[in-house]
Design an enzyme around this catalytic site. Structure first.
Site, PDB file in Angstrom:
ATOM      1  N   TYR A 177       0.843  -1.200   0.000  1.00  0.00           N
ATOM      2  CA  TYR A 177       0.000   0.000   0.000  1.00  0.00           C
ATOM      3  C   TYR A 177       0.873   1.242   0.000  1.00  0.00           C
ATOM      4  CZ  TYR A 177       0.990   0.827   4.949  1.00  0.00           C
ATOM      5  OH  TYR A 177       1.618   1.082   6.133  1.00  0.00           O
ATOM      6  N   CYS A 178       0.251   2.382  -0.308  1.00  0.00           N
ATOM      7  CA  CYS A 178       0.980   3.649  -0.286  1.00  0.00           C
ATOM      8  C   CYS A 178       0.049   4.761   0.178  1.00  0.00           C
ATOM      9  CB  CYS A 178       1.625   3.929  -1.628  1.00  0.00           C
ATOM     10  SG  CYS A 178       0.484   3.858  -3.027  1.00  0.00           S
ATOM     11  N   ARG A 179      -0.003   5.858  -0.578  1.00  0.00           N
ATOM     12  CA  ARG A 179      -0.696   7.042  -0.056  1.00  0.00           C
ATOM     13  C   ARG A 179      -2.196   7.041  -0.268  1.00  0.00           C
ATOM     14  NH1 ARG A 179       3.828  10.490  -2.830  1.00  0.00           N
ATOM     15  NH2 ARG A 179       5.403  10.427  -1.200  1.00  0.00           N
ATOM     16  N   CYS A 183      -2.190   6.997  -5.880  1.00  0.00           N
ATOM     17  CA  CYS A 183      -0.755   7.015  -5.678  1.00  0.00           C
ATOM     18  C   CYS A 183      -0.199   5.828  -6.460  1.00  0.00           C
ATOM     19  CB  CYS A 183      -0.450   6.871  -4.200  1.00  0.00           C
ATOM     20  SG  CYS A 183       1.303   6.890  -3.838  1.00  0.00           S
ATOM     21  N   TYR A 207      -2.926   4.495   3.152  1.00  0.00           N
ATOM     22  CA  TYR A 207      -2.919   4.667   4.604  1.00  0.00           C
ATOM     23  C   TYR A 207      -4.036   5.572   5.111  1.00  0.00           C
ATOM     24  CZ  TYR A 207      -1.539   6.221   9.224  1.00  0.00           C
ATOM     25  OH  TYR A 207      -1.559   6.558  10.541  1.00  0.00           O
TER      26      TYR A 207
END
Lengths: 228, 228
Positions: A177-179, A183, A207
């Site tokens: 996962y990221c932003r 993203c 997140y």
DNA sequence: TTATTATTCAACAATTATATTGAATGATTT
DNA sequence: AAATCATTCAATATAATTGTTGAATAATAA
């Protein structure tokens, strides 16, 4: 400001808020601030803006009520003023995905074949975290990880992924996962890992969405803000 | 459009949508379209715009994917392209109410003391409709009522309320509604009715919100569009 | 066909937003 | 107190948006 017609004044006030969202750089800033507080300098660097330019965008958004700030030493830390701001950008994304042809084209063109990268829902990941059968991989920069991340997530920023591949436990499925939903970090991480023969999928949203769903998060010792 | 960086291009595309909301007149148009299809002429008249001006705003919003249109005889009928547009404006209202000081001031100043006009929730009205112990009053113009309204609602446009007061059954509580959360019609109707000694409250949100909640609606025989 | 009506388009002036530069401010450290 | 650093402010040129006017389209009615 609050002129003749109250209704007109109200619409004008709402329009100010919408205008504050009406610039790519500002939406990018909001995505970063959804990860946690940031200094003007950091935001400028991440968004490719001059410091003065970033400051202007930030002032505009603060005036519109989207952001709040506090001073900490020499730095000024900006943050989203309220969770409703994230809901607003989510609503904006939804309209964009559904309606705007331009967005559909970009998503199709650049975010590769989304089907192959079908995300794992937050609910599903929650279940599988309890079973312990999955490695959660956070591919954001270290400072964003430090400000808050998913429970037991392993942090390897995307650009270091190739070098630090051996840190990832073998034989378990990976969820990266990221932003947030737009993203590219997690997309690229998953593509990379799959090329290496690993079983990887990406998390639905990032997140901020996880946190906004009320799910458990962890953060580094001191809850301090990002420095660079 | 979809330049170098895909992410930048995506943010720019979302920013276009936000910009399309960034004008008071356009938000007003959206509120009207949330009631149902409208011609350019009607929208112009209701929003105090020239026809050419309204047409420009409409074109801009259609390009951004917020609106769709169809031709019907000499007229072009515009509508919201998707329910997600209403969600977007709702999210915008929420941010405005929570954060923007300007909005709070306007709401405090003009929408009188909101406490005294505490709304009836949709759920509560649903319950009381089943008991039959309440008169539902639609104070929007006739054509908006014709395009769709709450079940068994009595339509008396605000400006005719004083004249047609006797049409309202005595001794039952009245729940008034209009276009939406920032439409003043129901506020004014409730204030007026209370001065006359009637027991009146206003509905939370307006017709579009009721419909969007999936609750039952009625409409005039032919599902035709408003003419004036 | 011609006239009529609703809408869109084009062109312009006026306003507002943006990017860029360099100076000013505010807080901290030496 | 002076120096340093992060941020904001001010000034400017450029670009984009808006309101206005009148002409051009597109569909209908005479």
């Amino acid at each position: 400001m609050s002129s003749e017609n109250p209704k007109r004044a109200l619409f004008a006030a709402f329009a100010e808020i919408a205008k504050a969202l009406g610039h790519g750089a500002r939406l990018e800033i909001i995505e970063l601030l959804a990860q946690g507080e940031r200094t003007v300098e950091t935001l400028a660097a991440r968004c490719g803006l001059s410091v003065a330019g970033a400051s202007q965008h930030l002032r505009l958004m603060r005036r519109a009520g989207l952001l709040a700030s506090r001073r900490s030493g020499k730095h000024v830390l900006y943050r989203l003023s309220d969770p409703s701001v994230l809901e607003l950008t989510t609503a904006l994304h939804r309209v964009g995905e559904g309606n705007a042809a331009a967005v559909r084209d970009i998503v199709r063109g650049y975010f590769i074949d989304r089907d192959a990268l079908e995300p794992v829902s937050r609910k599903e990941l929650g279940r599988r975290l309890r079973d312990g059968a999955v490695t959660v991989l956070d591919v954001r920069p270290e400072d964003e990880y430090a400000a808050g991340h998913l429970p037991n997530a392993l942090n390897i920023p995307l650009r270091e992924l190739s070098r630090r591949l051996r840190e990832i436990p073998k034989g378990r499925e990976i969820v990266a996962y990221c932003r947030g939903p737009y993203c590219v970090l997690a997309f690229e991480a998953v593509t990379f890992l799959r090329k290496r023969g690993l079983s990887a999928r990406r998390l639905e949203g990032g997140y901020p969405e996880w946190k906004a769903s009320g799910l458990a998060v962890e953060s580094a010792e001191a809850p301090r803000a990002a420095t660079t």
